[in-house]
Design a protein around this motif. Structure first.
Motif, PDB file in Angstrom:
ATOM      1  N   SER A 154       1.397  -1.058  -0.199  1.00 13.34           N
ATOM      2  CA  SER A 154       0.327  -0.110   0.089  1.00 13.34           C
ATOM      3  C   SER A 154       0.960   1.246  -0.321  1.00 13.34           C
ATOM      4  O   SER A 154       2.163   1.542   0.429  1.00 13.34           O
ATOM      5  CB  SER A 154      -0.828  -0.045   1.255  1.00 13.34           C
ATOM      6  OG  SER A 154      -0.044   0.059   2.310  1.00 13.34           O
ATOM      7  N   SER A 155       0.360   2.195  -0.365  1.00 11.74           N
ATOM      8  CA  SER A 155       1.325   3.570  -0.427  1.00 11.74           C
ATOM      9  C   SER A 155       1.549   4.275   0.761  1.00 11.74           C
ATOM     10  O   SER A 155       0.303   3.887   1.339  1.00 11.74           O
ATOM     11  CB  SER A 155       0.891   4.695  -1.920  1.00 11.74           C
ATOM     12  OG  SER A 155       0.917   3.653  -3.082  1.00 11.74           O
ATOM     13  N   PRO A 156       1.736   5.756   1.072  1.00 10.19           N
ATOM     14  CA  PRO A 156       1.783   5.993   2.136  1.00 10.19           C
ATOM     15  C   PRO A 156       0.221   6.215   3.056  1.00 10.19           C
ATOM     16  O   PRO A 156      -0.266   7.418   1.520  1.00 10.19           O
ATOM     17  CB  PRO A 156       2.890   7.147   2.204  1.00 10.19           C
ATOM     18  CG  PRO A 156       2.662   7.410   0.604  1.00 10.19           C
ATOM     19  CD  PRO A 156       2.945   5.996   0.583  1.00 10.19           C
ATOM     20  N   GLY A 157      -0.382   6.298   3.730  1.00 11.56           N
ATOM     21  CA  GLY A 157      -1.954   6.962   4.282  1.00 11.56           C
ATOM     22  C   GLY A 157      -1.240   7.918   5.119  1.00 11.56           C
ATOM     23  O   GLY A 157      -1.058   8.380   5.951  1.00 11.56           O
ATOM     24  N   TYR A 158      -1.827   9.852   4.818  1.00 11.24           N
ATOM     25  CA  TYR A 158      -2.017  10.083   5.591  1.00 11.24           C
ATOM     26  C   TYR A 158      -3.310  11.044   6.523  1.00 11.24           C
ATOM     27  O   TYR A 158      -4.588  10.708   5.337  1.00 11.24           O
ATOM     28  CB  TYR A 158      -1.193  11.446   5.171  1.00 11.24           C
ATOM     29  CG  TYR A 158      -0.147  11.025   4.397  1.00 11.24           C
ATOM     30  CD1 TYR A 158       0.763  11.366   5.676  1.00 11.24           C
ATOM     31  CD2 TYR A 158       0.350  11.066   2.639  1.00 11.24           C
ATOM     32  CE1 TYR A 158       2.019  11.778   4.469  1.00 11.24           C
ATOM     33  CE2 TYR A 158       1.101  10.844   2.884  1.00 11.24           C
ATOM     34  CZ  TYR A 158       2.521  11.043   3.836  1.00 11.24           C
ATOM     35  OH  TYR A 158       3.409  10.844   3.060  1.00 11.24           O
ATOM     36  N   SER A 159      -3.510  10.972   7.294  1.00 13.55           N
ATOM     37  CA  SER A 159      -4.846  11.825   7.406  1.00 13.55           C
ATOM     38  C   SER A 159      -4.919  12.505   8.809  1.00 13.55           C
ATOM     39  O   SER A 159      -3.925  12.918   9.404  1.00 13.55           O
ATOM     40  CB  SER A 159      -5.060  10.370   8.532  1.00 13.55           C
ATOM     41  OG  SER A 159      -4.866  10.337   9.734  1.00 13.55           O
TER      42      SER A 159
END
Length: 252
Positions: A154-159
């Motif tokens: 998975s690609s990096p996820g940000y919130s």
């Protein structure tokens, strides 16, 4: 002489003292059984064996050895009714055949005439083994969005986090603790302590503070312990023989 010396000696098989060809267990190249598998095999033929006592007997057919059912004809069974005796039926429900009054021939549409189609709702079909397969909505496939992928990179996820209440416009200053909510340490614990003085309460002389009767509370005329006294009689109360005696429970 030189020509005789240069002549080669040809070996003669009769002069050899080694074992003959029969000493070696080589596979045969003749026949079919045990043939050398490294050699090409030619087709092999054999003669059949003699048929028993066929040549000695005059009759070649087996004779009346076949049993033909008499009821079988060239066009099939002859159709003659056959009767037999059976055992008593254990299940009497077999004989529950409908009577002529159970049929309704008037409800049957006349044969050969056109009629409108009729439809009805059939009963539930029987459950089969192959019908137990789950439907497509029973499967839950893994998500392809987000930071947690079980079998893919998975690609990096940000919130984005929520707005902080501290220092914001929605902070309620009335909920801040007052000075009385803090347990401040006394200065005498970490500084030099000054002498302390206190005042005691008023002290009294020791004495007896119990209540004592006065002179008028005594009746010396009623005292008869130091002089003779006449007999004194009294009348008791009336008792009934039907009164139940007092029973006191003394068990623990």
């Amino acid at each position: 002489m030189d020509s005789l010396k240069s002549k080669k000696n040809i070996p003669i098989a009769a002069r050899q003292r080694g074992p003959g060809p029969g000493r070696y267990a080589l596979p045969s190249t003749c026949g079919y059984n045990g043939h050398d598998f490294t050699k090409y095999t030619r087709p092999a033929y054999s003669f059949g064996r003699r048929l028993g006592d066929f040549a000695t007997k005059k009759e070649c057919s087996p004779g009346p050895a076949y049993f033909i059912d008499p009821s079988i004809t060239r066009s099939g069974r002859d159709g003659t009714p056959a009767y037999s005796l059976l055992a008593r039926q254990t299940y009497l429900g077999t004989f529950k055949t409908p009577s002529p009054g159970a049929y309704s021939p008037e409800r049957v549409h006349p044969q050969g005439e056109r009629n409108a189609p009729r439809h009805s709702i059939g009963s539930r079909t029987r459950y089969r083994k192959r019908d137990g397969n789950p439907a497509p909505n029973k499967y839950s496939l893994p998500k392809v969005l987000g930071a947690f992928q079980p079998d893919k990179q998975s690609s990096p996820g940000y919130s984005m986090t929520a707005r902080s209440m501290i220092g914001g416009y929605a902070e309620d200053m009335a909920k801040a603790p007052g000075p009385g909510n803090y347990n401040a340490a006394l200065p005498d614990l970490y500084k030099e302590r000054s002498p302390l003085y206190s005042m005691r309460r008023r002290s009294y002389m020791p004495g007896d503070n119990t209540m004592k009767p006065g002179p008028g509370a005594h009746c010396p005329e009623r005292v008869v312990i130091n002089r003779p006294k006449a007999a004194v009689h009294s009348l008791g109360i009336r008792h009934s023989e039907f009164i139940c005696p007092l029973i006191v429970d003394v068990s623990d």
